[in-house]
Scaffold this motif. Structure first.
Motif, mmCIF file in Angstrom:
data_model
loop_
_atom_site.group_PDB
_atom_site.id
_atom_site.type_symbol
_atom_site.label_atom_id
_atom_site.label_comp_id
_atom_site.label_asym_id
_atom_site.label_seq_id
_atom_site.Cartn_x
_atom_site.Cartn_y
_atom_site.Cartn_z
ATOM 1 N N GLN A 80 -10.620 -2.212 1.794
ATOM 2 C CA GLN A 80 -9.825 -2.376 2.987
ATOM 3 C C GLN A 80 -10.801 -2.346 4.202
ATOM 4 O OE1 GLN A 80 -6.518 0.227 1.755
ATOM 5 N NE2 GLN A 80 -5.551 -1.520 3.145
ATOM 6 N N HIS A 91 -8.832 3.291 -5.570
ATOM 7 C CA HIS A 91 -7.749 3.065 -4.373
ATOM 8 C C HIS A 91 -7.458 1.423 -4.795
ATOM 9 C CE1 HIS A 91 -5.940 3.814 -0.327
ATOM 10 N NE2 HIS A 91 -5.577 2.765 -0.756
ATOM 11 N N ASN A 128 -5.499 7.207 -5.478
ATOM 12 C CA ASN A 128 -4.422 7.043 -4.380
ATOM 13 C C ASN A 128 -3.308 6.161 -5.010
ATOM 14 O OD1 ASN A 128 -4.075 6.684 -1.225
ATOM 15 N ND2 ASN A 128 -3.725 4.703 -1.975
ATOM 16 N N GLU A 129 -2.043 6.874 -4.660
ATOM 17 C CA GLU A 129 -0.830 6.088 -4.929
ATOM 18 C C GLU A 129 -0.834 5.293 -6.384
ATOM 19 O OE1 GLU A 129 0.220 3.456 -1.805
ATOM 20 O OE2 GLU A 129 0.543 5.220 -0.262
ATOM 21 N N TYR A 138 5.297 7.398 4.533
ATOM 22 C CA TYR A 138 5.744 6.244 5.472
ATOM 23 C C TYR A 138 7.057 5.853 6.056
ATOM 24 C CZ TYR A 138 0.792 4.392 5.099
ATOM 25 O OH TYR A 138 -0.540 4.440 5.153
ATOM 26 N N ARG A 145 6.862 -3.877 12.145
ATOM 27 C CA ARG A 145 6.302 -3.828 10.649
ATOM 28 C C ARG A 145 7.549 -4.198 9.938
ATOM 29 N NH1 ARG A 145 5.280 -4.393 6.048
ATOM 30 N NH2 ARG A 145 3.710 -3.521 4.744
ATOM 31 N N TRP A 205 9.497 -1.374 9.110
ATOM 32 C CA TRP A 205 9.831 -0.389 7.848
ATOM 33 C C TRP A 205 10.750 0.554 8.549
ATOM 34 C CZ3 TRP A 205 4.514 1.165 5.360
ATOM 35 C CH2 TRP A 205 4.153 0.205 4.438
ATOM 36 N N GLU A 253 -1.596 10.208 4.311
ATOM 37 C CA GLU A 253 -1.380 9.040 5.049
ATOM 38 C C GLU A 253 0.087 9.079 5.617
ATOM 39 O OE1 GLU A 253 -1.707 5.209 3.167
ATOM 40 O OE2 GLU A 253 -3.562 6.001 1.959
ATOM 41 N N TRP A 301 -3.045 6.852 8.754
ATOM 42 C CA TRP A 301 -3.599 5.710 8.191
ATOM 43 C C TRP A 301 -3.558 4.799 9.539
ATOM 44 C CZ3 TRP A 301 -5.779 3.912 3.765
ATOM 45 C CH2 TRP A 301 -6.096 2.741 3.774
ATOM 46 N N SER A 358 -5.410 -5.210 5.002
ATOM 47 C CA SER A 358 -4.322 -4.870 4.068
ATOM 48 C C SER A 358 -4.252 -5.787 2.993
ATOM 49 C CB SER A 358 -2.731 -4.709 5.091
ATOM 50 O OG SER A 358 -1.923 -4.765 4.035
ATOM 51 N N TRP A 359 -3.880 -5.306 1.945
ATOM 52 C CA TRP A 359 -3.554 -6.003 0.552
ATOM 53 C C TRP A 359 -3.070 -7.515 0.681
ATOM 54 C CZ3 TRP A 359 -7.042 -2.944 -1.883
ATOM 55 C CH2 TRP A 359 -7.252 -1.907 -1.738
ATOM 56 N N TYR A 410 -2.929 -0.723 12.099
ATOM 57 C CA TYR A 410 -2.634 0.833 11.893
ATOM 58 C C TYR A 410 -3.537 1.869 12.689
ATOM 59 C CZ TYR A 410 0.765 -0.083 8.021
ATOM 60 O OH TYR A 410 1.726 -0.645 7.319
HETATM 61 C C1 BGP Z 1 -0.452 2.689 1.691
HETATM 62 C C2 BGP Z 1 -1.958 2.278 0.826
HETATM 63 C C3 BGP Z 1 -2.918 1.926 2.148
HETATM 64 C C4 BGP Z 1 -2.517 0.928 3.030
HETATM 65 C C5 BGP Z 1 -1.040 1.410 3.527
HETATM 66 C C6 BGP Z 1 -0.251 0.305 4.762
HETATM 67 O O1 BGP Z 1 0.357 2.352 0.751
HETATM 68 O O2 BGP Z 1 -2.513 3.454 0.423
HETATM 69 O O3 BGP Z 1 -4.123 1.112 1.149
HETATM 70 O O4 BGP Z 1 -2.409 -0.542 2.939
HETATM 71 O O5 BGP Z 1 -0.138 1.713 2.754
HETATM 72 O O6 BGP Z 1 0.115 -0.622 4.070
HETATM 73 P P1 BGP Z 1 0.209 -2.163 4.484
HETATM 74 O O7 BGP Z 1 -1.219 -2.308 4.408
HETATM 75 O O8 BGP Z 1 0.795 -2.704 3.300
HETATM 76 O O9 BGP Z 1 0.986 -2.255 5.731
#
Ligand code: BGP
Length: 458
Positions: A19, A120, A164-165, A296, A332, A334, A361, A410, A417-418, A426
Protein backbone atom coordinates in the motif's frame (compact mmCIF):
# COMPACT_ATOMS: atom_id res chain seq x y z
CA UNK A 1 -11.85 16.02 32.12
CA UNK A 2 -8.26 15.10 31.31
CA UNK A 3 -7.48 11.86 29.52
CA UNK A 4 -3.98 10.74 30.49
CA UNK A 5 -2.16 7.73 29.08
CA UNK A 6 0.54 5.53 30.62
CA UNK A 7 4.20 6.44 30.30
CA UNK A 8 5.83 5.05 27.15
CA UNK A 9 2.48 4.54 25.44
CA UNK A 10 3.02 3.72 21.75
CA UNK A 11 1.75 6.54 19.60
CA UNK A 12 2.02 6.26 15.87
CA UNK A 13 0.51 4.73 12.80
CA UNK A 14 0.53 1.74 10.50
CA UNK A 15 0.84 0.90 6.86
CA UNK A 16 1.78 -2.02 4.62
CA UNK A 17 4.34 -2.70 1.90
CA UNK A 18 2.01 -3.04 -1.08
CA UNK A 19 0.00 0.00 0.00
CA UNK A 20 2.88 2.44 0.39
CA UNK A 21 6.16 1.29 -1.18
CA UNK A 22 5.48 1.53 -4.90
CA UNK A 23 8.53 0.50 -7.00
CA UNK A 24 6.55 -2.62 -7.77
CA UNK A 25 9.07 -4.01 -10.29
CA UNK A 26 12.24 -2.24 -9.22
CA UNK A 27 15.52 -3.67 -7.90
CA UNK A 28 14.57 -7.28 -8.36
CA UNK A 29 11.14 -7.26 -6.74
CA UNK A 30 9.07 -10.22 -7.90
CA UNK A 31 5.35 -9.91 -8.56
CA UNK A 32 2.90 -10.51 -5.77
CA UNK A 33 -0.76 -11.45 -6.28
CA UNK A 34 -1.75 -7.77 -6.49
CA UNK A 35 0.74 -6.97 -9.24
CA UNK A 36 -0.39 -10.02 -11.16
CA UNK A 37 -4.09 -9.41 -10.64
CA UNK A 38 -3.77 -5.80 -11.71
CA UNK A 39 -1.83 -6.75 -14.80
CA UNK A 40 -4.45 -9.31 -15.78
CA UNK A 41 -7.71 -7.75 -14.58
CA UNK A 42 -7.21 -3.97 -14.13
CA UNK A 43 -10.97 -3.44 -14.25
CA UNK A 44 -11.26 -5.10 -10.81
CA UNK A 45 -9.53 -2.04 -9.34
CA UNK A 46 -11.12 1.30 -8.52
CA UNK A 47 -10.59 3.64 -11.49
CA UNK A 48 -8.24 1.00 -12.89
CA UNK A 49 -5.51 2.08 -10.48
CA UNK A 50 -3.21 -0.66 -9.22
CA UNK A 51 -0.31 -0.88 -6.76
CA UNK A 52 2.48 0.30 -9.04
CA UNK A 53 3.41 3.54 -7.27
CA UNK A 54 1.14 3.81 -4.20
CA UNK A 55 2.76 6.43 -1.88
CA UNK A 56 6.24 6.08 -3.36
CA UNK A 57 7.76 5.30 0.05
CA UNK A 58 10.51 3.29 -1.62
CA UNK A 59 12.01 6.58 -2.76
CA UNK A 60 10.70 8.91 -0.08
CA UNK A 61 11.26 6.92 3.10
CA UNK A 62 13.81 9.36 4.51
CA UNK A 63 11.48 12.30 4.15
CA UNK A 64 8.60 10.26 5.57
CA UNK A 65 10.48 9.07 8.62
CA UNK A 66 11.77 12.60 9.26
CA UNK A 67 8.16 13.71 9.17
CA UNK A 68 7.13 11.00 11.64
CA UNK A 69 9.77 12.35 13.99
CA UNK A 70 8.68 15.92 13.44
CA UNK A 71 5.10 14.94 14.19
CA UNK A 72 6.17 13.33 17.44
CA UNK A 73 5.44 9.68 16.65
CA UNK A 74 7.37 7.12 18.67
CA UNK A 75 6.48 4.01 16.63
CA UNK A 76 5.39 2.93 13.16
CA UNK A 77 4.24 -0.43 11.83
CA UNK A 78 5.02 -1.45 8.30
CA UNK A 79 5.31 -4.78 6.56
CA UNK A 80 8.09 -6.43 4.65
CA UNK A 81 7.23 -7.36 1.10
CA UNK A 82 7.89 -11.08 0.82
CA UNK A 83 8.06 -10.80 -2.98
CA UNK A 84 10.69 -8.06 -2.68
CA UNK A 85 12.85 -9.90 -0.18
CA UNK A 86 12.83 -13.47 -1.51
CA UNK A 87 13.46 -14.23 -5.14
CA UNK A 88 11.63 -16.89 -7.07
CA UNK A 89 14.68 -19.16 -6.85
CA UNK A 90 14.62 -18.84 -3.06
CA UNK A 91 17.65 -16.54 -2.82
CA UNK A 92 17.63 -13.32 -0.81
CA UNK A 93 17.38 -10.08 -2.78
CA UNK A 94 20.26 -7.97 -1.45
CA UNK A 95 18.72 -4.75 -2.78
CA UNK A 96 15.64 -5.41 -0.66
CA UNK A 97 17.81 -6.12 2.38
CA UNK A 98 19.57 -2.80 1.80
CA UNK A 99 16.26 -0.98 1.51
CA UNK A 100 14.76 -2.41 4.70
CA UNK A 101 18.05 -1.86 6.55
CA UNK A 102 18.02 1.78 5.54
CA UNK A 103 14.40 2.16 6.63
CA UNK A 104 15.00 0.50 9.99
CA UNK A 105 18.20 2.43 10.69
CA UNK A 106 16.57 5.70 9.76
CA UNK A 107 13.65 4.96 12.07
CA UNK A 108 15.93 4.13 14.96
CA UNK A 109 17.93 7.29 14.33
CA UNK A 110 14.65 9.26 14.46
CA UNK A 111 13.49 7.42 17.62
CA UNK A 112 10.49 5.95 15.81
CA UNK A 113 10.38 2.32 16.86
CA UNK A 114 9.91 -0.10 13.94
CA UNK A 115 7.11 -2.63 14.39
CA UNK A 116 7.36 -5.14 11.57
CA UNK A 117 4.63 -7.29 10.15
CA UNK A 118 5.55 -10.19 7.89
CA UNK A 119 2.41 -10.68 5.86
CA UNK A 120 -0.17 -8.11 4.80
CA UNK A 121 -2.28 -9.84 2.10
CA UNK A 122 0.64 -9.98 -0.37
CA UNK A 123 1.48 -13.53 -1.45
CA UNK A 124 4.36 -13.71 -3.95
CA UNK A 125 2.87 -14.76 -7.27
CA UNK A 126 5.41 -17.57 -7.72
CA UNK A 127 4.00 -19.14 -4.54
CA UNK A 128 0.37 -18.49 -5.46
CA UNK A 129 1.11 -20.43 -8.64
CA UNK A 130 1.72 -23.52 -6.53
CA UNK A 131 -1.45 -22.97 -4.50
CA UNK A 132 -0.64 -20.16 -2.06
CA UNK A 133 -1.91 -20.80 1.47
CA UNK A 134 -3.69 -23.94 0.33
CA UNK A 135 -0.33 -25.65 -0.11
CA UNK A 136 1.53 -26.88 2.99
CA UNK A 137 4.81 -26.25 1.15
CA UNK A 138 4.01 -22.52 1.09
CA UNK A 139 3.70 -22.65 4.89
CA UNK A 140 7.28 -23.94 5.03
CA UNK A 141 8.38 -21.22 2.61
CA UNK A 142 6.79 -18.63 4.90
CA UNK A 143 8.59 -20.16 7.89
CA UNK A 144 11.93 -19.77 6.08
CA UNK A 145 11.04 -16.25 5.03
CA UNK A 146 10.13 -15.33 8.63
CA UNK A 147 13.40 -16.78 9.92
CA UNK A 148 15.31 -14.82 7.29
CA UNK A 149 13.63 -11.58 8.40
CA UNK A 150 14.37 -12.23 12.08
CA UNK A 151 18.01 -13.05 11.29
CA UNK A 152 18.49 -10.01 9.08
CA UNK A 153 16.67 -7.38 11.11
CA UNK A 154 15.95 -8.86 14.55
CA UNK A 155 19.05 -7.33 16.10
CA UNK A 156 17.33 -3.92 15.84
CA UNK A 157 13.63 -4.70 15.52
CA UNK A 158 12.00 -5.82 18.76
CA UNK A 159 8.30 -5.96 17.83
CA UNK A 160 7.27 -8.51 15.25
CA UNK A 161 3.91 -9.60 13.88
CA UNK A 162 3.30 -12.74 11.89
CA UNK A 163 0.17 -11.60 10.03
CA UNK A 164 -2.15 -8.66 9.61
CA UNK A 165 -5.86 -9.54 9.71
CA UNK A 166 -5.38 -13.23 8.90
CA UNK A 167 -9.10 -13.69 8.32
CA UNK A 168 -9.01 -11.29 5.36
CA UNK A 169 -7.15 -13.49 2.84
CA UNK A 170 -9.55 -16.28 3.87
CA UNK A 171 -12.73 -14.20 3.64
CA UNK A 172 -11.80 -12.09 0.64
CA UNK A 173 -9.69 -14.54 -1.35
CA UNK A 174 -11.57 -17.81 -0.76
CA UNK A 175 -15.11 -16.87 0.29
CA UNK A 176 -16.21 -13.48 -0.92
CA UNK A 177 -14.55 -12.99 -4.31
CA UNK A 178 -12.95 -9.69 -3.29
CA UNK A 179 -9.26 -10.59 -3.54
CA UNK A 180 -7.21 -12.84 -5.80
CA UNK A 181 -7.48 -15.84 -6.34
CA UNK A 182 -11.25 -15.14 -6.37
CA UNK A 183 -12.19 -18.58 -5.08
CA UNK A 184 -15.52 -19.16 -3.35
CA UNK A 185 -15.19 -22.46 -1.54
CA UNK A 186 -15.67 -22.89 2.21
CA UNK A 187 -13.60 -26.06 2.47
CA UNK A 188 -10.64 -24.54 0.66
CA UNK A 189 -11.07 -21.40 2.79
CA UNK A 190 -10.81 -23.49 5.97
CA UNK A 191 -7.59 -25.08 4.69
CA UNK A 192 -6.19 -21.62 3.96
CA UNK A 193 -7.16 -20.37 7.43
CA UNK A 194 -5.65 -23.42 9.08
CA UNK A 195 -2.36 -23.03 7.18
CA UNK A 196 -2.15 -19.32 7.98
CA UNK A 197 -2.62 -20.12 11.67
CA UNK A 198 0.04 -22.83 11.48
CA UNK A 199 2.42 -20.48 9.67
CA UNK A 200 1.99 -17.95 12.46
CA UNK A 201 2.92 -20.53 15.11
CA UNK A 202 5.92 -21.69 13.06
CA UNK A 203 7.18 -18.11 12.75
CA UNK A 204 6.78 -17.66 16.51
CA UNK A 205 8.75 -20.89 17.04
CA UNK A 206 11.57 -19.63 14.81
CA UNK A 207 11.60 -16.30 16.59
CA UNK A 208 11.82 -17.89 20.04
CA UNK A 209 14.61 -20.22 18.88
CA UNK A 210 16.72 -17.28 17.83
CA UNK A 211 16.46 -15.73 21.33
CA UNK A 212 16.58 -12.16 20.06
CA UNK A 213 14.89 -10.76 23.12
CA UNK A 214 11.94 -8.98 21.49
CA UNK A 215 8.24 -9.70 21.33
CA UNK A 216 6.19 -11.40 18.67
CA UNK A 217 2.46 -11.38 18.06
CA UNK A 218 -0.27 -11.19 15.50
CA UNK A 219 -2.61 -8.42 14.33
CA UNK A 220 -6.30 -9.31 14.30
CA UNK A 221 -9.25 -7.26 13.14
CA UNK A 222 -11.34 -7.84 16.21
CA UNK A 223 -14.62 -6.55 14.97
CA UNK A 224 -17.00 -7.18 17.87
CA UNK A 225 -20.25 -8.90 16.87
CA UNK A 226 -23.41 -7.33 18.24
CA UNK A 227 -26.70 -9.23 17.88
CA UNK A 228 -29.80 -7.34 16.75
CA UNK A 229 -31.70 -8.53 19.83
CA UNK A 230 -31.45 -10.99 22.67
CA UNK A 231 -33.61 -13.53 20.90
CA UNK A 232 -32.14 -17.02 20.81
CA UNK A 233 -31.84 -16.89 17.01
CA UNK A 234 -30.06 -13.54 16.89
CA UNK A 235 -27.71 -14.58 19.69
CA UNK A 236 -26.86 -17.80 17.91
CA UNK A 237 -26.22 -16.02 14.62
CA UNK A 238 -23.98 -13.48 16.32
CA UNK A 239 -22.10 -16.25 18.11
CA UNK A 240 -21.35 -18.04 14.83
CA UNK A 241 -20.10 -14.83 13.22
CA UNK A 242 -17.86 -14.21 16.21
CA UNK A 243 -16.62 -17.80 16.25
CA UNK A 244 -15.76 -17.92 12.55
CA UNK A 245 -14.48 -14.41 12.07
CA UNK A 246 -12.88 -13.49 15.41
CA UNK A 247 -12.27 -16.43 17.70
CA UNK A 248 -10.87 -18.65 14.95
CA UNK A 249 -7.60 -16.70 15.02
CA UNK A 250 -7.83 -14.92 18.36
CA UNK A 251 -8.35 -17.97 20.62
CA UNK A 252 -5.85 -20.04 18.70
CA UNK A 253 -3.18 -17.33 18.83
CA UNK A 254 -3.66 -16.71 22.55
CA UNK A 255 -4.40 -20.22 23.88
CA UNK A 256 -2.75 -22.42 21.23
CA UNK A 257 -5.91 -24.36 20.46
CA UNK A 258 -8.71 -23.94 17.96
CA UNK A 259 -11.93 -23.30 19.90
CA UNK A 260 -13.76 -26.63 20.46
CA UNK A 261 -16.99 -25.08 19.24
CA UNK A 262 -15.30 -24.09 15.99
CA UNK A 263 -13.90 -27.57 15.43
CA UNK A 264 -17.36 -29.08 16.03
CA UNK A 265 -18.92 -26.63 13.60
CA UNK A 266 -16.31 -27.35 10.93
CA UNK A 267 -16.82 -31.09 11.42
CA UNK A 268 -20.59 -30.82 11.25
CA UNK A 269 -20.33 -28.91 7.98
CA UNK A 270 -17.85 -31.43 6.61
CA UNK A 271 -15.17 -28.78 6.14
CA UNK A 272 -12.25 -30.27 8.08
CA UNK A 273 -8.83 -29.32 6.70
CA UNK A 274 -5.90 -31.68 6.25
CA UNK A 275 -3.80 -31.44 9.41
CA UNK A 276 -1.31 -33.40 11.46
CA UNK A 277 -0.91 -33.94 15.20
CA UNK A 278 2.56 -32.41 14.99
CA UNK A 279 1.07 -29.22 13.55
CA UNK A 280 -1.35 -29.00 16.47
CA UNK A 281 1.57 -29.41 18.91
CA UNK A 282 3.38 -26.53 17.19
CA UNK A 283 0.27 -24.36 17.46
CA UNK A 284 -0.12 -25.33 21.11
CA UNK A 285 3.49 -24.50 22.01
CA UNK A 286 3.90 -21.24 20.14
CA UNK A 287 1.43 -18.63 21.28
CA UNK A 288 1.78 -14.85 21.01
CA UNK A 289 3.43 -12.43 23.45
CA UNK A 290 1.56 -9.42 22.19
CA UNK A 291 -1.68 -8.77 20.32
CA UNK A 292 -2.42 -6.04 17.79
CA UNK A 293 -6.09 -5.16 17.38
CA UNK A 294 -7.49 -3.40 14.32
CA UNK A 295 -10.83 -1.79 15.00
CA UNK A 296 -12.87 0.20 12.51
CA UNK A 297 -16.53 -0.65 13.00
CA UNK A 298 -18.80 -3.15 14.76
CA UNK A 299 -20.34 -6.17 13.08
CA UNK A 300 -24.10 -6.08 13.60
CA UNK A 301 -25.73 -9.43 13.14
CA UNK A 302 -29.21 -10.90 12.93
CA UNK A 303 -30.55 -14.40 12.42
CA UNK A 304 -30.61 -15.60 8.83
CA UNK A 305 -33.63 -14.16 7.04
CA UNK A 306 -32.49 -14.30 3.46
CA UNK A 307 -32.11 -17.47 1.40
CA UNK A 308 -29.08 -19.54 2.33
CA UNK A 309 -27.95 -19.68 -1.29
CA UNK A 310 -26.48 -22.66 -3.06
CA UNK A 311 -22.90 -22.11 -2.07
CA UNK A 312 -22.02 -22.49 1.59
CA UNK A 313 -20.20 -19.48 3.13
CA UNK A 314 -20.11 -18.08 6.69
CA UNK A 315 -23.00 -15.86 5.68
CA UNK A 316 -25.12 -18.95 5.20
CA UNK A 317 -25.44 -18.83 8.99
CA UNK A 318 -26.19 -15.19 9.70
CA UNK A 319 -27.25 -11.94 8.07
CA UNK A 320 -25.75 -8.51 8.54
CA UNK A 321 -28.08 -6.18 10.37
CA UNK A 322 -28.47 -2.63 9.13
CA UNK A 323 -29.26 -0.95 12.43
CA UNK A 324 -31.45 2.15 12.12
CA UNK A 325 -30.06 5.45 13.38
CA UNK A 326 -26.52 4.25 13.61
CA UNK A 327 -23.77 6.85 13.46
CA UNK A 328 -22.17 6.79 10.03
CA UNK A 329 -18.99 8.13 8.53
CA UNK A 330 -20.72 9.69 5.52
CA UNK A 331 -17.43 9.83 3.59
CA UNK A 332 -16.86 6.07 3.64
CA UNK A 333 -20.20 4.57 4.61
CA UNK A 334 -18.88 2.68 7.61
CA UNK A 335 -20.58 2.79 11.00
CA UNK A 336 -18.80 4.67 13.77
CA UNK A 337 -19.24 3.04 17.16
CA UNK A 338 -16.60 4.30 19.55
CA UNK A 339 -17.69 2.11 22.45
CA UNK A 340 -16.69 -0.96 20.41
CA UNK A 341 -13.05 -0.24 21.28
CA UNK A 342 -13.94 -0.39 24.98
CA UNK A 343 -16.00 -3.56 24.63
CA UNK A 344 -13.23 -5.41 22.84
CA UNK A 345 -10.70 -4.26 25.44
CA UNK A 346 -12.84 -5.58 28.28
CA UNK A 347 -13.29 -8.84 26.37
CA UNK A 348 -9.49 -9.23 26.12
CA UNK A 349 -9.11 -8.39 29.83
CA UNK A 350 -11.73 -10.86 30.97
CA UNK A 351 -11.52 -13.70 28.49
CA UNK A 352 -7.95 -13.61 27.17
CA UNK A 353 -5.83 -13.42 30.33
CA UNK A 354 -5.52 -9.66 30.02
CA UNK A 355 -2.80 -10.21 27.42
CA UNK A 356 -0.85 -7.07 26.47
CA UNK A 357 -2.33 -5.51 23.35
CA UNK A 358 -2.44 -2.28 21.40
CA UNK A 359 -4.75 -0.73 18.88
CA UNK A 360 -2.79 -1.43 15.75
CA UNK A 361 -5.27 0.19 13.35
CA UNK A 362 -8.19 2.54 13.78
CA UNK A 363 -9.09 5.29 11.40
CA UNK A 364 -11.45 7.15 9.22
CA UNK A 365 -11.49 6.95 5.43
CA UNK A 366 -12.74 10.06 3.68
CA UNK A 367 -13.64 10.38 0.04
CA UNK A 368 -12.91 13.67 -1.70
CA UNK A 369 -10.91 15.02 1.22
CA UNK A 370 -9.42 17.87 -0.84
CA UNK A 371 -12.69 19.73 -0.37
CA UNK A 372 -11.77 20.30 3.27
CA UNK A 373 -8.62 22.18 2.32
CA UNK A 374 -8.24 25.69 3.71
CA UNK A 375 -5.12 27.64 2.80
CA UNK A 376 -3.26 24.53 1.76
CA UNK A 377 -4.11 22.36 4.79
CA UNK A 378 -6.79 19.73 5.04
CA UNK A 379 -8.87 20.73 8.06
CA UNK A 380 -9.85 17.22 9.10
CA UNK A 381 -11.67 18.09 12.30
CA UNK A 382 -13.88 15.01 11.72
CA UNK A 383 -10.75 12.82 12.06
CA UNK A 384 -9.68 14.60 15.25
CA UNK A 385 -13.16 14.00 16.63
CA UNK A 386 -13.05 10.36 15.55
CA UNK A 387 -9.70 9.71 17.23
CA UNK A 388 -10.66 11.63 20.36
CA UNK A 389 -13.90 9.74 20.89
CA UNK A 390 -12.16 6.38 20.45
CA UNK A 391 -9.34 7.40 22.76
CA UNK A 392 -11.82 8.38 25.48
CA UNK A 393 -13.14 4.84 25.48
CA UNK A 394 -9.63 3.41 25.35
CA UNK A 395 -8.75 5.55 28.33
CA UNK A 396 -11.76 4.24 30.23
CA UNK A 397 -10.65 0.67 29.45
CA UNK A 398 -7.13 1.48 30.69
CA UNK A 399 -8.56 2.86 33.91
CA UNK A 400 -10.47 -0.38 34.33
CA UNK A 401 -7.31 -2.46 34.18
CA UNK A 402 -6.94 -3.37 30.49
CA UNK A 403 -3.37 -4.01 29.43
CA UNK A 404 -3.26 -1.55 26.54
CA UNK A 405 0.14 -0.51 25.24
CA UNK A 406 -0.56 1.93 22.46
CA UNK A 407 -2.61 3.40 19.67
CA UNK A 408 -1.73 3.45 15.98
CA UNK A 409 -3.82 5.21 13.40
CA UNK A 410 -4.41 3.81 9.95
CA UNK A 411 -2.42 5.43 8.41
CA UNK A 412 0.59 7.78 8.41
CA UNK A 413 0.21 9.21 4.93
CA UNK A 414 -2.55 8.62 2.41
CA UNK A 415 -1.96 5.32 0.69
CA UNK A 416 -3.37 2.95 -1.87
CA UNK A 417 -6.21 0.73 -0.79
CA UNK A 418 -6.72 -2.81 -2.06
CA UNK A 419 -9.99 -2.26 -3.83
CA UNK A 420 -10.50 1.47 -3.51
CA UNK A 421 -7.16 2.79 -4.75
CA UNK A 422 -6.91 6.41 -3.52
CA UNK A 423 -10.64 6.96 -3.08
CA UNK A 424 -10.77 6.99 0.71
CA UNK A 425 -7.98 8.88 2.41
CA UNK A 426 -6.93 7.86 5.92
CA UNK A 427 -3.61 9.57 6.56
CA UNK A 428 -2.36 12.14 9.04
CA UNK A 429 -0.48 13.39 6.03
CA UNK A 430 -1.91 14.23 2.63
CA UNK A 431 -0.14 12.79 -0.39
CA UNK A 432 -0.68 14.67 -3.63
CA UNK A 433 -0.56 11.84 -6.13
CA UNK A 434 -0.87 14.26 -9.04
CA UNK A 435 1.97 16.46 -7.99
CA UNK A 436 5.20 14.64 -7.21
CA UNK A 437 3.65 12.85 -4.25
CA UNK A 438 4.12 15.96 -2.13
CA UNK A 439 3.42 15.31 1.54
CA UNK A 440 1.46 17.87 3.58
CA UNK A 441 0.39 17.19 7.17
CA UNK A 442 -3.33 17.60 7.83
CA UNK A 443 -4.71 19.44 10.85
CA UNK A 444 -5.07 16.11 12.71
CA UNK A 445 -1.31 15.54 12.46
CA UNK A 446 -0.64 18.70 14.48
CA UNK A 447 -3.39 17.91 16.95
CA UNK A 448 -1.95 14.41 17.43
CA UNK A 449 1.52 15.88 17.97
CA UNK A 450 0.16 17.95 20.87
CA UNK A 451 -1.60 14.90 22.27
CA UNK A 452 1.66 12.90 22.18
CA UNK A 453 3.59 15.75 23.75
CA UNK A 454 1.12 15.84 26.65
CA UNK A 455 0.55 12.09 26.61
CA UNK A 456 -3.13 12.88 26.82
CA UNK A 457 -5.78 15.47 26.01
CA UNK A 458 -8.62 17.43 27.46
C1 BGP B 1 -7.65 -2.76 7.04
C2 BGP B 1 -6.38 -3.20 6.35
C3 BGP B 1 -5.60 -2.08 5.71
C4 BGP B 1 -6.43 -0.93 5.15
C5 BGP B 1 -7.65 -0.60 6.00
C6 BGP B 1 -8.63 0.38 5.39
O1 BGP B 1 -8.52 -3.82 7.10
O2 BGP B 1 -5.48 -3.84 7.26
O3 BGP B 1 -4.72 -2.67 4.79
O4 BGP B 1 -6.68 -1.08 3.81
O5 BGP B 1 -8.35 -1.76 6.37
O6 BGP B 1 -9.59 -0.24 4.58
P1 BGP B 1 -9.91 0.22 3.09
O7 BGP B 1 -8.57 0.45 2.46
O8 BGP B 1 -10.65 -0.90 2.46
O9 BGP B 1 -10.73 1.45 3.19
Amino acid sequence: MIYNFPKDFWWGSASSATQMEGAYNIDGKEKNIWDFWYETYPHRFHNNIGPKVTSNFYYKYEEDINLMKELGHNSFRFSISWSRLIKKDGSINQKAVDFYNKVIDKMIECKVEPFINLYHFDMPMYLQEIGGWENREVVSKYQEYAKTCFSLFGDRVKKWFTHNEPIVPVECGYLGNYHYPEVVDFKRAVQVGYHIMLSSALAIMEYKNLKLGGQIGIIINLTPSYPRSNSKEDLEASNIADLLLNRSFLDTSVFGEFPKELVEFIKEQDLMPTYTKEDLEIIKNNTIDLLGVNYYQPRRIKAKETEKGEVLTPESFFDFYDMPNKKINPHRGWEIYEKGIYDLSINIRDNYNNIPFFISENGMGVEGEEKFKVEGIIEDTYRIEFIKEHLKYLNKALNEGCNIKGYHLWTFMDNWSWLNAYKNRYGFVEVDINNNFIRTPKRSAYWFRELIKNNGFN
